[in-house]
Design an enzyme around this catalytic site. Structure first.
Site, PDB file in Angstrom:
ATOM      1  N   LYS A   1       0.846  -1.207   0.000  1.00 48.32           N
ATOM      2  CA  LYS A   1       0.000   0.000   0.000  1.00 48.32           C
ATOM      3  C   LYS A   1       0.872   1.245   0.000  1.00 48.32           C
ATOM      4  CE  LYS A   1       0.774   1.630   4.300  1.00 48.32           C
ATOM      5  NZ  LYS A   1       1.548   2.797   4.536  1.00 48.32           N
TER       6      LYS A   1
ATOM      7  N   ASP B   1      -2.287  -1.218   9.896  1.00 51.53           N
ATOM      8  CA  ASP B   1      -2.447  -1.250   8.433  1.00 51.53           C
ATOM      9  C   ASP B   1      -3.033  -2.571   7.925  1.00 51.53           C
ATOM     10  OD1 ASP B   1      -1.398   1.284   8.070  1.00 51.53           O
ATOM     11  OD2 ASP B   1       0.654   0.557   7.801  1.00 51.53           O
TER      12      ASP B   1
HETATM   13  O1  C5P Z   1      -0.117  -0.818  14.494  1.00 53.61           O
HETATM   14  P1  C5P Z   1       1.305  -1.121  14.210  1.00 53.61           P
HETATM   15  O2  C5P Z   1       1.844  -2.214  15.085  1.00 53.61           O
HETATM   16  O3  C5P Z   1       1.595  -1.359  12.766  1.00 53.61           O
HETATM   17  O4  C5P Z   1       2.123   0.184  14.582  1.00 53.61           O
HETATM   18  C1  C5P Z   1       3.527   0.197  14.693  1.00 53.61           C
HETATM   19  C2  C5P Z   1       3.961   1.440  15.451  1.00 53.61           C
HETATM   20  O5  C5P Z   1       3.719   2.606  14.653  1.00 53.61           O
HETATM   21  C3  C5P Z   1       3.196   1.701  16.740  1.00 53.61           C
HETATM   22  O6  C5P Z   1       3.782   1.027  17.811  1.00 53.61           O
HETATM   23  C4  C5P Z   1       3.346   3.210  16.881  1.00 53.61           C
HETATM   24  O7  C5P Z   1       4.614   3.548  17.372  1.00 53.61           O
HETATM   25  C5  C5P Z   1       3.297   3.689  15.443  1.00 53.61           C
HETATM   26  N1  C5P Z   1       1.940   4.088  15.023  1.00 53.61           N
HETATM   27  C6  C5P Z   1       1.385   5.245  15.547  1.00 53.61           C
HETATM   28  N2  C5P Z   1       0.132   5.640  15.142  1.00 53.61           N
HETATM   29  C7  C5P Z   1      -0.553   4.938  14.224  1.00 53.61           C
HETATM   30  C8  C5P Z   1      -0.010   3.770  13.659  1.00 53.61           C
HETATM   31  C9  C5P Z   1       1.253   3.366  14.078  1.00 53.61           C
HETATM   32  O8  C5P Z   1       2.001   5.909  16.379  1.00 53.61           O
HETATM   33  N3  C5P Z   1      -1.753   5.364  13.833  1.00 53.61           N
END
Ligand code: C5P
Length: 303
Positions: A14, A140
């Site tokens: 993406k 995501d």
């Molecule tokens: O949700 P995911 O595990 O992919 O997110 C990885 C990291 O990216 C989170 O731990 C956070 O630090 C950051 N993140 C964020 N805000 C979001 C998505 C991700 O701060 N909306």
């Protein structure tokens, strides 16, 4: 004895056509206002029956963990646990999406694992059921499961489909290095401070997507994480500038970077852009990709 056939799934990367980031929330995530688009730059995941457990074999993908921290393994384990599946799965992953490149490659593999294991184990889960599990795996992953073009709210997991006309041709310039998403968000916090408004997607972008106006889409591409990614990898600015010099309709860092994407006016222009960008020596590879494409697709069930 029934012979269960392996399932092969093609799963897209993406990009965020718009990535508006709000202040950090109490749970550590940032509130987003984003537009996702899935591209035909894909990973391939094969799922074969195994008596028990979840195993992963990597056919390619330097730097990708093959153990329990891999998001595809986590996805298969979550589905197995939630639906009390007795049998196991052997996953084989062929990576083509840049690793830690801001294109949700890990999320694409998690979405592929949900789709492949759902088919392999004959669970008959609906898209909505898989999507609930997807949100538990990462911000995501729900979009990676749905594909197409969509608005993302919350931490990115709350999706609304976006009407989009025509096909967009992109040049995806991968980097020699990677960036960890949490580090980019932390740099964003430092650069931005705490007091700023909630983000929102400009109506002009949505209307340009609806009418298929490539020039207007190019003009409205935006990424709030770009300044943070560029401060960590200053050479990205030169690469973006080079893309603009080659006539890109829009140029930006993809997600948390360091991959950069460039909107081309057509395939010939994309070829020119790709050759030009490769010649700068500022990127590892400049690949042509088109979007939007649907989410993970079962391409083969071998007998
Ligand atoms: O949700 P995911 O595990 O992919 O997110 C990885 C990291 O990216 C989170 O731990 C956070 O630090 C950051 N993140 C964020 N805000 C979001 C998505 C991700 O701060 N909306």
């Amino acid at each position: 004895m029934t012979v269960v056939s392996p399932v092969c799934v093609e799963t897209p990367a993406k990009i965020n056509l718009y990535l508006g980031v709000g202040p950090r929330r109490a749970d550590g995530y940032h509130e987003l206002a984003t537009v996702f688009q899935a591209l035909d730059l894909t990973d391939q995941l094969e799922a074969e029956p195994l008596e028990s457990g979840v195993q992963l074999k990597l056919r390619s993908g330097k730097g990708v963990p093959a153990g329990p921290s891999n998001l595809a393994v986590k996805a298969a384990r979550l589905l197995k646990r939630e639906y009390e599946v007795p049998q196991g799965v052997r996953l084989t992953l062929e990576k083509r999406i840049p690793v830690a490149g801001g294109m949700a490659g890990g999320s694409a593999d998690a979405a592929a694992a949900l789709v492949a294991c759902n088919a392999l184990w004959g669970l008959g889960c609906t898209q909505a059921q898989l999507s609930q599990l997807a949100a538990r795996l990462g911000s995501d992953v729900p979009f990676s499961l749905c594909g197409g073009t969509a608005l993302g709210a919350g931490r990115g997991e709350l999706l609304t489909p976006v009407l989009s006309t025509g096909e967009f041709t992109w040049v995806v310039a991968t980097s020699f290095t990677s960036l960890a998403t949490p580090d980019v968000y932390a740099t964003f916090d430092k650069l931005r401070g705490t007091d700023f408004p909630e983000p929102s997607v400009p109506r002009a972008l949505l209307s340009a997507l609806r009418s298929g106006d490539q020039v207007a889409v190019g003009a409205h591409l935006h990424n709030d994480l770009q300044a943070a990614a560029v401060s960590m990898r200053p050479e990205l600015d030169l690469l973006l500038e080079a893309g603009r010099d080659y006539g890109a309709l829009g140029a930006m860092v993809s997600g948390s970077g360091p991959t950069c994407v460039f909107l081309a006016s057509d395939h010939d222009h994309a070829m020119e852009l790709s050759v030009g960008l490769s010649g700068t020596g500022l990127c590892k590879q400049a690949r042509i990709a088109t979007g939007p494409v649907p989410g993970p697709r079962v391409t083969r069930t071998r007998t």
